[in-house]
Design an enzyme around this catalytic site. Structure first.
Site, short mmCIF file in Angstrom:
data_model
loop_
_atom_site.label_atom_id
_atom_site.label_comp_id
_atom_site.label_asym_id
_atom_site.label_seq_id
_atom_site.Cartn_x
_atom_site.Cartn_y
_atom_site.Cartn_z
N GLU A 1 -10.50 4.43 -6.76
CA GLU A 1 -10.70 2.98 -6.78
C GLU A 1 -10.97 2.48 -8.20
O GLU A 1 -11.80 3.05 -8.91
CB GLU A 1 -11.89 2.60 -5.90
N ARG B 1 -1.12 -5.40 4.28
CA ARG B 1 -0.25 -4.91 3.21
C ARG B 1 0.90 -4.11 3.80
O ARG B 1 0.72 -3.38 4.79
CB ARG B 1 -1.03 -4.01 2.25
N ARG C 1 0.89 -1.16 0.00
CA ARG C 1 0.00 0.00 0.00
C ARG C 1 0.92 1.20 0.00
O ARG C 1 1.74 1.35 0.90
CB ARG C 1 -0.89 -0.01 1.25
#
Length: 123
Positions: free
Chosen positions: A16, A60, A8
Site C-alpha cells: 500500500e 473497480r 484492480r
C-alpha cells in the site's frame, strides 16, 4: 480517448502507498514507479478473466493489463519482486495464477526487489 477506467490488477497484491494518514508499506513506491514505467505512454489492453468476477467490491474493473512492448504488467511486477501473487480466498482462482505463482517463486528465490529489501514482505 474514452473515459478513465479504474482497474484492480487481477491476481496480484501490491504494498500500500501512503494514504489516509498511514505511511507507505515497504516497497510501495518501487512498485508504483515500476507500474508507471510499464504503462505510461503505452497502449494497454484490459483483459478480464472468464472465471473471475468483472468488478471488485469497490466497483473497480478486475483485469489483466497487457502493455505494448511490456506484455503482462502483473507478471513483470512479480518477476521483479515488487508485488505478490494473490486473489481473495472467496474468489475463483484466476487463470494466470500458475504463471504468477511461478514468477513470484523465481523472484523470491533470487531475493529480487522487495523480497531482499523488505523484512515484512509476504507476511
Amino acid at each position: 480517448a474514452g473515459s478513465p477506467t479504474v482497474v484492480r490488477l487481477l491476481g496480484i497484491n501490491a504494498p500500500e502507498v501512503a494514504h489516509d494518514g498511514q505511511p507507505a508499506q515497504c516497497g510501495a513506491e518501487a512498485a508504483k514507479k515500476a507500474l508507471t514505467a510499464l504503462t505510461k505512454g503505452r497502449r494497454v489492453t484490459l483483459l478480464t478473466d472468464p472465471g473471475s468476477e468483472r468488478t471488485d467490491r469497490f466497483g473497480r474493473l478486475l483485469a489483466y493489463v497487457e502493455a505494448t512492448d511490456a506484455g503482462d504488467v502483473s507478471e513483470q511486477l512479480l518477476r521483479h519482486g515488487l508485488v505478490l501473487a494473490w486473489y481473495p480466498a472467496s474468489a475463483a482462482r484466476p487463470s494466470r495464477a500458475d504463471n504468477y505463482d511461478a514468477a513470484q517463486t523465481a523472484a523470491e528465490q533470487a531475493g529480487a526487489g522487495s523480497w531482499g529489501e523488505c523484512s515484512e514482505f509476504a507476511r
